[in-house]
Write an enzyme that holds these catalytic residues in place. Structure first.
Site, PDB file in Angstrom:
ATOM      1  N   LYS A 207       0.844  -1.192   0.000  1.00 17.70           N
ATOM      2  CA  LYS A 207       0.000   0.000   0.000  1.00 17.70           C
ATOM      3  C   LYS A 207       0.880   1.241   0.000  1.00 17.70           C
ATOM      4  O   LYS A 207       1.952   1.263   0.611  1.00 17.70           O
ATOM      5  CB  LYS A 207      -0.888   0.022   1.257  1.00 17.70           C
ATOM      6  CG  LYS A 207      -1.646   1.311   1.501  1.00 17.70           C
ATOM      7  CD  LYS A 207      -2.363   1.276   2.845  1.00 17.70           C
ATOM      8  CE  LYS A 207      -3.053   2.589   3.146  1.00 17.70           C
ATOM      9  NZ  LYS A 207      -3.754   2.565   4.450  1.00 17.70           N
ATOM     10  N   GLU A 257      -8.475  11.215  13.626  1.00 14.98           N
ATOM     11  CA  GLU A 257      -7.576  10.078  13.865  1.00 14.98           C
ATOM     12  C   GLU A 257      -6.583  10.321  14.997  1.00 14.98           C
ATOM     13  O   GLU A 257      -5.819  11.286  14.974  1.00 14.98           O
ATOM     14  CB  GLU A 257      -6.809   9.745  12.580  1.00 14.98           C
ATOM     15  CG  GLU A 257      -5.946   8.493  12.700  1.00 14.98           C
ATOM     16  CD  GLU A 257      -5.328   8.077  11.379  1.00 14.98           C
ATOM     17  OE1 GLU A 257      -4.572   7.086  11.363  1.00 14.98           O
ATOM     18  OE2 GLU A 257      -5.593   8.742  10.349  1.00 14.98           O
ATOM     19  N   GLU A 301      -7.139  -2.665   3.654  1.00 21.46           N
ATOM     20  CA  GLU A 301      -6.433  -1.420   3.977  1.00 21.46           C
ATOM     21  C   GLU A 301      -6.362  -1.226   5.493  1.00 21.46           C
ATOM     22  O   GLU A 301      -5.325  -0.832   6.033  1.00 21.46           O
ATOM     23  CB  GLU A 301      -7.155  -0.243   3.311  1.00 21.46           C
ATOM     24  CG  GLU A 301      -6.389   1.060   3.396  1.00 21.46           C
ATOM     25  CD  GLU A 301      -7.070   2.192   2.648  1.00 21.46           C
ATOM     26  OE1 GLU A 301      -6.677   3.347   2.877  1.00 21.46           O
ATOM     27  OE2 GLU A 301      -7.997   1.924   1.847  1.00 21.46           O
ATOM     28  N   GLU A 435     -12.776  10.297  -3.431  1.00 23.94           N
ATOM     29  CA  GLU A 435     -12.558  10.217  -1.986  1.00 23.94           C
ATOM     30  C   GLU A 435     -11.785  11.438  -1.484  1.00 23.94           C
ATOM     31  O   GLU A 435     -12.068  11.966  -0.411  1.00 23.94           O
ATOM     32  CB  GLU A 435     -11.799   8.931  -1.630  1.00 23.94           C
ATOM     33  CG  GLU A 435     -11.557   8.769  -0.136  1.00 23.94           C
ATOM     34  CD  GLU A 435     -10.871   7.463   0.211  1.00 23.94           C
ATOM     35  OE1 GLU A 435      -9.926   7.496   1.024  1.00 23.94           O
ATOM     36  OE2 GLU A 435     -11.280   6.412  -0.323  1.00 23.94           O
TER      37      GLU A 435
END
Length: 449
Positions: A207, A257, A301, A435
């Site tokens: 990733k 986050e 992910e 996104e």
């Protein structure tokens, strides 16, 4: 509770009576309820900072750095944290506030922030649950210089006593957007995603997170503290942060986050990765949540971040546990997969150890990190600076850092907003581009009315 102006003058009197021997001092004075963002409107300082915990239990506005620890590069982080700890041992109730960059590759537009800055404010207004306190942190060198410094701080407090500004969020006016362009543009973005997918197919990479900078020219000046209040009301379950430096440049954001939270030896962190838009109504939203939880790409992910955190913390924690199942955190326009961790760190483990071990996570960088970093620096035509770095509060017994996403850099009427997307097997360039838009839609709507 005494009125605001009288409370400020009481603290000023305490300062004038302060002992003049050398050392660190911290004084506090209860205040009537004053919103930290409202207070920042009227204070006299060229450097201002703001920090709100995601829980909403604690918000801080700070001004006038008493100690400003600026990092030239990653190699000075250990020394900086060691120095901050020495100071905090002398005044245990104090905190440093600030952050640092994603990596050490910085451009000129970030020069005022350095690789990192951690600031102990001379004055801080702290709102914690139902209590509001004004605190003053001072280092007194001793003798006549100490008396001068105390009188200078007292005079500043007395000037502010009559300058409180009541924040009128209903009166917020969007500045308007005169011009907008993206770096990279959509064609460059597609190329970058394809390069990452080629590396993933060749099994040299799992990733990589690619980002985008949206550069805006505002029609009118942005009233930043009003804007932050409005943005937080749209996404209340988020951290909020801002650092306005002497040049007037300001880095700010509203991030969902957590990087980590430490209280004594207790630790909380999380894997937040995997994204889906919100539905137009409750039924559609629930359907999108179900799709997100059961989507192989998004679960993969999230699992990459989950496995990374579990692996890197194994040597730092004597006990570590995580949620049995993934859950969803919902924001105004999007929702994310989240896995939460709770642990007990080993004796002797420091905030420096935790920060350098966890940052950057695969949620903002990639996996494996060294391969992802090389691609990011090769493909991204802009400098992330502090975007996807960290921002937070550094204390002796309690420290908390957010991942600095959903963030922007304001320079006069020039505003850059940043967003990123994790590219894994199955990613589609145009879907990931959408996104990126979804992640800044809340801010854009507030800017353009």
């Amino acid at each position: 509770m005494l009125p605001y102006d009288e409370s400020m003058r009481i603290l000023a009197d305490k300062l004038r009576q302060c002992q003049t021997r050398q050392g660190w001092y911290r004084m506090e004075q209860p205040l009537p309820a004053v919103a930290p963002l409202a207070w920042l409107h009227g204070v006299d300082s060229s450097c201002r900072l703001y920090w709100t915990e995601r829980s909403g239990n604690r918000s801080v506005a700070g001004v006038c750095p008493e100690l400003d620890l600026t990092l030239a590069g990653a190699e000075s982080l250990g020394e900086t944290f060691a120095l901050s700890r020495e100071v905090l041992q002398a005044i245990p109730g104090a905190h440093f506030y600030g952050g640092m960059a994603f990596t050490d590759q910085m451009s000129a537009q970030w020069r005022a922030f350095g690789y990192g800055r951690f600031i102990l404010p001379r004055f801080e207004l702290i709102q914690q649950r139902a209590e509001t306190v004004m605190a003053c942190n001072l280092y007194l060198p001793g003798g006549e210089e100490s008396r001068r410094k105390c009188h200078e701080a007292a005079a500043w407090l007395e000037r502010q006593a009559s300058r409180i500004v009541v924040q009128d969020t209903d009166g917020y006016r969007a500045p308007g957007i005169a011009d907008r362009y993206c770096v990279p543009d959509q064609q460059q973005w597609r190329y970058g995603v394809e390069q990452v997918l080629t590396a993933v197919a060749g099994q040299t990479l799992h990733k990589a997170v690619l980002s985008r900078e949206v550069r805006l020219k505002l029609e009118h000046p942005l009233h930043l503290w009003d804007f932050l209040q409005r943005w937080h009301s749209e996404n209340p379950r988020s951290y909020q942060f801002a650092l306005q430096v002497e040049s007037g440049d300001c880095f700010f954001g509203t991030s969902p986050e957590r990087l980590f939270r430490r209280q004594s030896r207790l630790l909380w962190t999380e894997a937040l990765a995997g994204t889906m838009t919100r539905g137009m109504d409750a039924s559609e939203d629930q359907a999108f949540e179900h799709r997100l939880i059961n989507d192989d790409k998004n679960r993969h992910e999230n699992a990459l971040v989950l496995d990374h955190i579990r692996d890197v913390l194994a040597g730092l924690c004597e006990r570590l546990e995580s949620d049995r199942e993934v859950s969803v955190i919902k924001l105004r326009h999007i929702q994310h997969l989240i896995h939460r961790f709770r642990g007990v760190i080993r004796p002797g483990i420091t905030d420096y150890d935790l920060l350098t071990t966890l940052h950057p996570t695969p949620a903002v960088g990639g996996s494996p990190w060294h391969e992802a970093r090389h691609l990011i620096h090769t493909l991204e035509p802009h400098s992330r600076g502090w975007y996807s770095g960290v921002f937070g509060s550094l204390g002796l017994n309690d420290t908390e850092f957010a991942v600095a996403i959903r963030s922007g850099l304001l320079r006069g009427r020039q505003l850059s907003l940043y967003s990123g997307a994790g590219i894994v097997a199955g990613s589609e360039p145009d879907t990931e581009w959408q996104e990126l838009d979804n992640k800044i839609n809340t801010a854009l709507a507030l800017l353009d009315g």
